[in-house]
Scaffold this motif. Structure first.
Motif, PDB file in Angstrom:
ATOM      1  N   MET A  34      -9.052   4.253  -6.866  1.00 39.21           N
ATOM      2  CA  MET A  34      -7.704   2.745  -6.333  1.00 39.21           C
ATOM      3  C   MET A  34      -7.691   1.914  -7.331  1.00 39.21           C
ATOM      4  O   MET A  34      -8.025   1.257  -7.040  1.00 39.21           O
ATOM      5  CB  MET A  34      -8.227   2.552  -4.961  1.00 39.21           C
ATOM      6  CG  MET A  34      -7.223   1.374  -4.394  1.00 39.21           C
ATOM      7  SD  MET A  34      -7.214   1.302  -2.191  1.00 39.21           S
ATOM      8  CE  MET A  34      -7.073   0.260  -1.523  1.00 39.21           C
TER       9      MET A  34
ATOM     10  N   THR B 118     -14.182   3.698  -8.791  1.00 41.09           N
ATOM     11  CA  THR B 118     -12.822   4.054  -7.955  1.00 41.09           C
ATOM     12  C   THR B 118     -11.697   4.249  -7.892  1.00 41.09           C
ATOM     13  O   THR B 118     -11.340   3.860  -9.285  1.00 41.09           O
ATOM     14  CB  THR B 118     -12.796   2.932  -6.085  1.00 41.09           C
ATOM     15  OG1 THR B 118     -11.834   4.005  -5.485  1.00 41.09           O
ATOM     16  CG2 THR B 118     -12.098   1.891  -7.389  1.00 41.09           C
TER      17      THR B 118
ATOM     18  N   TYR C  91     -10.735  13.137  -4.107  1.00 36.31           N
ATOM     19  CA  TYR C  91     -11.601  11.734  -3.930  1.00 36.31           C
ATOM     20  C   TYR C  91     -12.292  11.359  -5.664  1.00 36.31           C
ATOM     21  O   TYR C  91     -12.610  12.354  -5.649  1.00 36.31           O
ATOM     22  CB  TYR C  91     -12.277  11.350  -2.577  1.00 36.31           C
ATOM     23  CG  TYR C  91     -11.570  11.272  -1.340  1.00 36.31           C
ATOM     24  CD1 TYR C  91     -11.129   9.804  -1.208  1.00 36.31           C
ATOM     25  CD2 TYR C  91     -11.728  12.655  -0.294  1.00 36.31           C
ATOM     26  CE1 TYR C  91     -10.383  10.356   0.417  1.00 36.31           C
ATOM     27  CE2 TYR C  91     -10.788  12.014   0.447  1.00 36.31           C
ATOM     28  CZ  TYR C  91     -10.155  11.121   0.696  1.00 36.31           C
ATOM     29  OH  TYR C  91      -9.847  10.696   1.785  1.00 36.31           O
ATOM     30  N   SER C  92     -12.412   9.957  -5.389  1.00 35.76           N
ATOM     31  CA  SER C  92     -13.286   9.840  -6.807  1.00 35.76           C
ATOM     32  C   SER C  92     -14.618  10.385  -7.124  1.00 35.76           C
ATOM     33  O   SER C  92     -15.179   9.924  -4.952  1.00 35.76           O
ATOM     34  CB  SER C  92     -13.328   8.175  -7.220  1.00 35.76           C
ATOM     35  OG  SER C  92     -13.652   8.248  -6.101  1.00 35.76           O
TER      36      SER C  92
ATOM     37  N   CYS D  56       0.829  -1.285   0.491  1.00 38.36           N
ATOM     38  CA  CYS D  56       0.328   0.264   0.032  1.00 38.36           C
ATOM     39  C   CYS D  56       0.675   1.218   0.049  1.00 38.36           C
ATOM     40  O   CYS D  56       0.654   2.396  -0.387  1.00 38.36           O
ATOM     41  CB  CYS D  56      -0.856  -0.409   1.161  1.00 38.36           C
ATOM     42  SG  CYS D  56      -1.646  -1.682   1.882  1.00 38.36           S
TER      43      CYS D  56
ATOM     44  N   TRP E  34     -15.707   3.410   7.481  1.00 36.60           N
ATOM     45  CA  TRP E  34     -15.015   2.301   7.556  1.00 36.60           C
ATOM     46  C   TRP E  34     -14.675   1.015   8.665  1.00 36.60           C
ATOM     47  O   TRP E  34     -13.642   1.172   9.315  1.00 36.60           O
ATOM     48  CB  TRP E  34     -13.245   2.533   7.064  1.00 36.60           C
ATOM     49  CG  TRP E  34     -13.373   2.899   5.515  1.00 36.60           C
ATOM     50  CD1 TRP E  34     -12.988   4.195   4.950  1.00 36.60           C
ATOM     51  CD2 TRP E  34     -12.937   2.747   3.994  1.00 36.60           C
ATOM     52  NE1 TRP E  34     -12.909   4.447   3.792  1.00 36.60           N
ATOM     53  CE2 TRP E  34     -13.339   3.620   3.701  1.00 36.60           C
ATOM     54  CE3 TRP E  34     -14.353   1.058   3.643  1.00 36.60           C
ATOM     55  CZ2 TRP E  34     -13.351   3.639   1.543  1.00 36.60           C
ATOM     56  CZ3 TRP E  34     -14.063   0.312   2.856  1.00 36.60           C
ATOM     57  CH2 TRP E  34     -14.037   1.784   1.655  1.00 36.60           C
TER      58      TRP E  34
ATOM     59  N   CYS F  64       1.514   4.256  -2.396  1.00 39.33           N
ATOM     60  CA  CYS F  64      -0.035   5.153  -2.199  1.00 39.33           C
ATOM     61  C   CYS F  64       0.040   5.458  -1.551  1.00 39.33           C
ATOM     62  O   CYS F  64      -0.989   7.190  -1.438  1.00 39.33           O
ATOM     63  CB  CYS F  64      -0.765   4.304  -3.484  1.00 39.33           C
ATOM     64  SG  CYS F  64      -0.284   3.632  -4.640  1.00 39.33           S
ATOM     65  N   HIS F  65       0.227   5.010  -0.037  1.00 44.05           N
ATOM     66  CA  HIS F  65      -0.400   5.325   1.492  1.00 44.05           C
ATOM     67  C   HIS F  65       0.516   5.652   1.869  1.00 44.05           C
ATOM     68  O   HIS F  65       1.705   5.297   2.327  1.00 44.05           O
ATOM     69  CB  HIS F  65      -1.705   4.968   1.261  1.00 44.05           C
ATOM     70  CG  HIS F  65      -2.819   4.297   1.288  1.00 44.05           C
ATOM     71  ND1 HIS F  65      -3.371   5.882   0.827  1.00 44.05           N
ATOM     72  CD2 HIS F  65      -3.099   3.610  -0.252  1.00 44.05           C
ATOM     73  CE1 HIS F  65      -4.755   5.195  -0.196  1.00 44.05           C
ATOM     74  NE2 HIS F  65      -4.655   3.185  -0.516  1.00 44.05           N
TER      75      HIS F  65
HETATM   76  C1  HEM Z   1      -8.685   4.705  -1.153  1.00 45.48           C
HETATM   77  C2  HEM Z   1      -6.376   1.473   1.909  1.00 45.48           C
HETATM   78  C3  HEM Z   1      -3.318   0.134  -1.460  1.00 45.48           C
HETATM   79  C4  HEM Z   1      -4.790   4.463  -4.284  1.00 45.48           C
HETATM   80  C5  HEM Z   1      -8.130   3.987  -0.289  1.00 45.48           C
HETATM   81  C6  HEM Z   1      -8.873   3.823   1.060  1.00 45.48           C
HETATM   82  C7  HEM Z   1      -8.588   2.920   1.916  1.00 45.48           C
HETATM   83  C8  HEM Z   1      -7.060   2.506   1.839  1.00 45.48           C
HETATM   84  C9  HEM Z   1      -9.115   2.349   3.574  1.00 45.48           C
HETATM   85  C10 HEM Z   1      -9.987   4.602   1.988  1.00 45.48           C
HETATM   86  C11 HEM Z   1      -9.441   6.161   2.204  1.00 45.48           C
HETATM   87  C12 HEM Z   1     -10.247   7.403   2.813  1.00 45.48           C
HETATM   88  O1  HEM Z   1     -11.859   6.991   2.290  1.00 45.48           O
HETATM   89  O2  HEM Z   1     -10.351   8.299   3.256  1.00 45.48           O
HETATM   90  C13 HEM Z   1      -5.561   1.130   1.156  1.00 45.48           C
HETATM   91  C14 HEM Z   1      -4.691  -0.770   2.236  1.00 45.48           C
HETATM   92  C15 HEM Z   1      -4.149  -0.936   0.643  1.00 45.48           C
HETATM   93  C16 HEM Z   1      -4.265   0.111  -0.563  1.00 45.48           C
HETATM   94  C17 HEM Z   1      -4.763  -1.189   2.652  1.00 45.48           C
HETATM   95  C18 HEM Z   1      -3.004  -1.482   0.699  1.00 45.48           C
HETATM   96  C19 HEM Z   1      -3.359  -3.143   0.639  1.00 45.48           C
HETATM   97  C20 HEM Z   1      -3.707   1.528  -2.794  1.00 45.48           C
HETATM   98  C21 HEM Z   1      -2.595   1.213  -3.937  1.00 45.48           C
HETATM   99  C22 HEM Z   1      -2.840   2.696  -4.257  1.00 45.48           C
HETATM  100  C23 HEM Z   1      -4.046   3.066  -3.934  1.00 45.48           C
HETATM  101  C24 HEM Z   1      -1.403   0.275  -4.576  1.00 45.48           C
HETATM  102  C25 HEM Z   1      -2.451   3.614  -5.454  1.00 45.48           C
HETATM  103  C26 HEM Z   1      -2.019   2.441  -6.966  1.00 45.48           C
HETATM  104  C27 HEM Z   1      -5.832   4.945  -3.231  1.00 45.48           C
HETATM  105  C28 HEM Z   1      -6.600   6.095  -4.162  1.00 45.48           C
HETATM  106  C29 HEM Z   1      -7.285   6.089  -2.932  1.00 45.48           C
HETATM  107  C30 HEM Z   1      -7.358   5.298  -2.093  1.00 45.48           C
HETATM  108  C31 HEM Z   1      -6.261   6.916  -5.141  1.00 45.48           C
HETATM  109  C32 HEM Z   1      -8.905   6.681  -3.123  1.00 45.48           C
HETATM  110  C33 HEM Z   1      -9.889   5.980  -4.003  1.00 45.48           C
HETATM  111  C34 HEM Z   1     -10.859   6.551  -4.367  1.00 45.48           C
HETATM  112  O3  HEM Z   1     -11.136   8.091  -4.299  1.00 45.48           O
HETATM  113  O4  HEM Z   1     -12.287   6.112  -5.157  1.00 45.48           O
HETATM  114  N1  HEM Z   1      -7.146   3.378   0.468  1.00 45.48           N
HETATM  115  N2  HEM Z   1      -5.360   1.350  -0.138  1.00 45.48           N
HETATM  116  N3  HEM Z   1      -4.131   2.827  -2.707  1.00 45.48           N
HETATM  117  N4  HEM Z   1      -6.410   4.104  -2.253  1.00 45.48           N
HETATM  118 FE1  HEM Z   1      -5.403   2.452  -0.902  1.00 45.48          FE
END
Ligand code: HEM
Length: 107
Positions: free
Chosen positions: A84, A82, A49-50, A15, A63, A18-19
């Motif tokens: 993500m 999304t 966000y999307s 993760c 969450w 990106c995070h």
């Molecule tokens: C959103 C967790 C991997 C990019 C989120 C959110 C969570 C999360 C909890 C929601 C955040 C919120 O509501 O504020 C994780 C975990 C990961 C992971 C635990 C690994 C297991 C990744 C990776 C990327 C990524 C690898 C990039 C390639 C994003 C993006 C969003 C997001 C761009 C916003 C989604 C949207 O607006 O639709 N992630 N993520 N994440 N994550 Fe991850």
């Protein structure tokens, strides 16, 4: 559970591209995840966000373990539109472990 959280720290490597979490964490291509557990979706200041996640949040998405496990299993299937771009964590043990790790970063 400390062992599960330790396993989750390893899973979180997937993760990290990106995070960020914890002290000094900043939004990158994904939002900061400090304090995410049991809190409303799409609430991190300054992150764009999307529409899909924003409307899920307007619908009351919190969450909790169930919702986050489902999202992490297959992000694009759980939330059509999304931004993500992550294939998902297929193993339930990996989902549970990373969730336990995230819980250790509560604000
Ligand atoms: C959103 C967790 C991997 C990019 C989120 C959110 C969570 C999360 C909890 C929601 C955040 C919120 O509501 O504020 C994780 C975990 C990961 C992971 C635990 C690994 C297991 C990744 C990776 C990327 C990524 C690898 C990039 C390639 C994003 C993006 C969003 C997001 C761009 C916003 C989604 C949207 O607006 O639709 N992630 N993520 N994440 N994550 Fe991850």
């Amino acid at each position: 559970d400390a062992d599960l959280a330790a396993k989750g720290e390893k899973v979180f490597r997937k993760c990290k591209s990106c995070h960020q979490l914890g002290e000094g964490a900043k939004n990158r291509s994904g939002p900061v995840l400090t304090g995410i557990m049991d809190n409303p979706a799409a609430a991190v200041d300054g992150f764009k966000y999307s529409k899909a996640l924003k409307s899920a949040a307007e619908g009351g998405l919190i969450w909790n373990e169930t919702e986050l496990a489902a999202f992490l299993a297959k992000p694009k299937a759980y939330l059509k539109g999304t931004k993500m771009s992550f294939a998902g964590l297929r193993k339930e043990t990996d989902q549970a472990a990373v969730i336990e790790y995230l819980k250790s970063f509560e604000e």
